[in-house]
Every structure is written in structure tokens, then in C-alpha cells.
Scaffold this motif. Structure first.
Motif, PDB file in Angstrom:
ATOM      1  N   LEU A   1       0.931  -1.084   0.059  1.00  0.00           N
ATOM      2  CA  LEU A   1       0.014   0.021  -0.016  1.00  0.00           C
ATOM      3  C   LEU A   1       0.808   1.078  -0.154  1.00  0.00           C
TER       4      LEU A   1
ATOM      5  N   GLN B   1      -5.214  -1.717   5.383  1.00  0.00           N
ATOM      6  CA  GLN B   1      -4.343  -2.756   5.495  1.00  0.00           C
ATOM      7  C   GLN B   1      -4.994  -3.832   6.570  1.00  0.00           C
TER       8      GLN B   1
ATOM      9  N   GLU C   1      -5.672  -7.833   5.832  1.00  0.00           N
ATOM     10  CA  GLU C   1      -5.054  -8.960   6.600  1.00  0.00           C
ATOM     11  C   GLU C   1      -6.081  -9.751   7.429  1.00  0.00           C
TER      12      GLU C   1
ATOM     13  N   ALA D   1      -0.562  -7.764   3.650  1.00  0.00           N
ATOM     14  CA  ALA D   1      -0.398  -6.243   2.944  1.00  0.00           C
ATOM     15  C   ALA D   1       0.573  -5.517   4.057  1.00  0.00           C
ATOM     16  N   THR D   2       1.600  -4.774   3.385  1.00  0.00           N
ATOM     17  CA  THR D   2       2.362  -3.660   4.250  1.00  0.00           C
ATOM     18  C   THR D   2       2.168  -2.233   3.466  1.00  0.00           C
ATOM     19  N   VAL D   3       2.570  -1.419   4.194  1.00  0.00           N
ATOM     20  CA  VAL D   3       2.550   0.000   3.896  1.00  0.00           C
ATOM     21  C   VAL D   3       4.033   0.443   3.477  1.00  0.00           C
TER      22      VAL D   3
END
Ligand code: SAH
Length: 345
Positions: free
Chosen positions: A286, A309, A313, A319-321
């Protein structure tokens, strides 16, 4: 006759050139070392080669070596270069400092013709493709400038890599060559806006690199409003190609998702996104969208990004930022642009 780019030749092709000049075969490997391991910028630096050979090479060939027209350094250590190419065109290249090593973000075209509405790189269209040797030279020039080894490469600068397929593939083989810079495919990420036939073609190469897909929206109405390429290759076709890619290569795909306030950042959209890619084992990156002049979009706020996010999940999607490196020098995602050499400093 216009000179050709010797930095773009494979070791085998260089062998052919050397042979035609009546030189022993070992010269090819030596010259390849000079170009891609020692990364010289002039034939005169190849000190173990016969002067006569160098003079003859110089008649027909040039070494790709961009000039630094501008260098900007961010508070976070990110460095952005405006490189001028041999024909006067200018592109941007970025070096990011991560704990696992230095990463170069290379451009693959002078400009871009994909037309994504949020991206500065495409605003002035595409002028030409970069040659393989020119892309490699971005890495070498950055490495020379920072004086530290580059260990990772992302093809996420200006241009659409799969719109310059042949040269990008040639670049990947050059840069990972054990007799050259020897940067492993596993340390390379290639990002595409989603040219489906080219994704299928790339799958057949069975490379160990990471393929990133610029998804940004889980349905056609929304994605087409942000990315014209979606009219040619809609979401279902794109995801089907991603699944084929994973099956053929055994490599997991990652998705880039730039978050735009009030456009693609609601909980309903998060659910739709999760439904679309659940079960692929894919990773979602993201990225709060970066400001670009002339773009109607603004970034989702941090709280919203975090909620999005969490929702992904919760629904089983990893998902990661993405950290926003270099935004103070316009070096962040989507902020790179080509420049006209005549535009001045
Ligand atoms: N053409 C390729 C390579 C560019 S990579 C591609 O589209 O994937 C650059 C990444 O940054 C892409 O995921 C792109 O969609 C994203 N991007 C472009 N403009 C952006 C912006 N203003 N903010 C955040 N990400 C952006």
C-alpha cells in the motif's frame, strides 16, 4: 554511420565483434569485464587492451555513460539523479538506502505512454525506449557516485518496462551476468501497469525476479478511471495472467496499490480487493498516493491506510505500507519525469 552502444551487447555478441576484428576470443571477456564489472566510461580506461583495437572499437561503438545533470539528496538519504543520455534526453534515477542494501530505481524509457492519471512520468508522453546498456549505465553511474555497492534493483522509474520488452530483458541478463555486475535476479523487481500479453511472455522466461503489478483498483470502472491501460486489459484478464504467471514461474506476485482519498480507500473496496486476490498468496504494497502537479488525486490519510491494511489482513491478504522515501525531493513513486535537454538547468 551513427555509433552503436557497446554496453548493450551480450558477452556472446561481443565475442562476435572481437572475432570479426581478427582478435583472440579472450578479449571479449576482458572487454565485458571492463564494461560491466569495472564499469569504465571510456575505452581509454581499458588499460590491458591493444591501443589499435581500442581505436577501432571507438570508431563504431560508444560506452553508455550518462552525465549527472542534477543530484538531489533527501533527508532520508535517498538520492535522485537527473541523467543526461548521449542523445541529450534526460531521465531520472533514484538510489534508496535500505537496511538490506542500496537499491536503485531505474527508468526504462524516456517518458511513458501508458497515461496513468496519477503519474508524472507519463504527462509528456514517450520519446523513446532506453537501450539495455543505458539502463545498466544508470546503475553503474549511481554506484560510482555513491561509492557503495548497489545490491538491489527495481524497474520502477520512468517508463513501462514491458512496453520495452526486448531491451529490458537484455538488461536483466546483462546486470545479472556472473562476469558482469552479478546482481542476482532475486534482488530485482519489475513493475508493470498490466500489459497482459507481455506478462505471459515474461512468464516463459522463468526468471527468479519479483513481478509487481500496479493494480490500484479491484474493479474495471474504478481502474479504468485511473489507468487507461485497463480498457485494453481489464482486471479479470490481468488477474488471470497473474495466476498463470505464478503457476508457470513458481514465483509469487506482489501488487502495488496507491491509496487515493475517497477514491479507492473504502472498506467496501478493501473487501472487493481481498475477494479478487485471496488465495494467490500474493503480497499487497500500500502506497499513499504521492502528490503530482495536475493530478486530481490526494492521498488517503495514515489512519485510513492502516484501516485498509487491517481489513485486508483480516480477510487473509498479506499487506504492508510502503515507506515514502525521497518525497521531499520529488523522488517518490510517480514523481519522476523526463526532461528536455534544452530546458536548461
Ligand atoms: N510503468 C510501471 C513502472 C512504474 S513503477 C508500472 O506502472 O508499474 C511506479 C509505481 O508507482 C507504479 O506502481 C505506479 O502505478 C506508482 N505510482 C505512479 N504514480 C504514483 C503516485 N503519484 N503516487 C504513488 N504511486 C504512484
Amino acid at each position: 554511420m551513427e555509433k552503436q552502444c557497446i554496453s548493450s551487447l551480450s558477452l556472446e555478441e561481443l565475442g562476435g565483434v572481437v572475432r570479426e576484428m581478427g582478435q583472440p576470443a579472450f578479449r571479449a571477456k576482458q572487454i565485458f569485464h571492463w564494461l560491466h564489472q569495472k564499469q569504465v566510461t571510456a575505452f581509454s580506461q581499458m588499460t590491458d587492451q591493444p591501443k589499435a583495437l581500442l581505436a577501432r572499437l571507438e570508431e563504431t561503438w560508444f560506452i553508455a555513460a550518462p552525465q549527472i545533470r542534477r543530484r538531489q539528496q533527501s533527508k532520508d538519504g535517498t538520492v535522485k539523479y537527473l541523467f543526461q543520455l548521449a542523445d541529450g534526453n534526460c531521465i531520472e534515477t533514484v538510489v534508496m538506502r535500505y537496511h538490506y542494501g542500496n537499491t536503485v530505481c531505474v527508468s526504462t524509457q524516456v517518458g511513458c505512454r501508458m497515461g496513468c492519471r496519477f503519474c508524472a512520468s507519463t504527462q509528456a508522453g514517450r520519446v523513446r525506449n532506453l537501450m539495455a546498456g543505458e539502463i545498466a549505465a544508470e546503475v553503474y553511474a549511481a554506484q560510482r557516485d555513491i561509492g557503495e555497492r548497489i545490491s538491489h534493483i527495481v524497474l520502477m522509474g520512468i517508463g513501462e518496462p514491458l512496453d520495452n520488452y526486448e531491451e529490458v530483458l537484455r538488461f536483466l541478463h546483462l546486470i545479472s551476468h556472473p562476469e558482469g555486475a552479478n546482481i542476482g535476479m532475486r534482488n530485482i523487481s519489475l513493475s508493470t501497469c498490466g500489459l497482459v500479453p507481455m506478462i505471459d511472455r515474461l512468464a516463459q522466461e522463468k526468471l527468479q525476479l519479483t513481478l509487481s503489478i500496479s493494480l490500484h483498483a479491484p474493479n474495471n470502472a474504478l481502474r479504468s478511471s485511473m489507468m487507461p491501460v485497463n480498457d485494453a486489459y481489464p482486471v479479470e484478464q490481468l488477474i488471470a495472467a497473474c495466476r498463470r504467471y505464478q503457476t508457470t514461474t513458481g514465483r509469487r506476485i506482489s501488487f502495488e496499490y496507491s491509496m487515493v482519498r475517497g477514491v479507492n480507500d473504502s472498506e467496501a473496496i478493501a473487501r472487493q480487493l481481498a475477494g479478487l486476490i485471496r488465495g494467490m498468496g500474493a503480497h499487497v504494497n500500500l502506497i499513499p498516493i504521492n502528490p503530482v502537479d495536475g493530478s486530481p488525486y490526494s492521498a488517503s490519510d495514515a489512519e485510513n491506510v492502516r484501516r485498509f491494511q487491517q481489513k485486508l489482513e483480516e480477510l487473509g491478504v498479506n499487506a504492508t505500507v510502503r515507506r515514502r522515501l525521497g518525497s521531499d525531493i520529488s523522488a517518490a513513486c510517480g514523481q519522476l519525469r523526463r526532461e528536455d535537454a534544452r530546458a536548461g538547468e
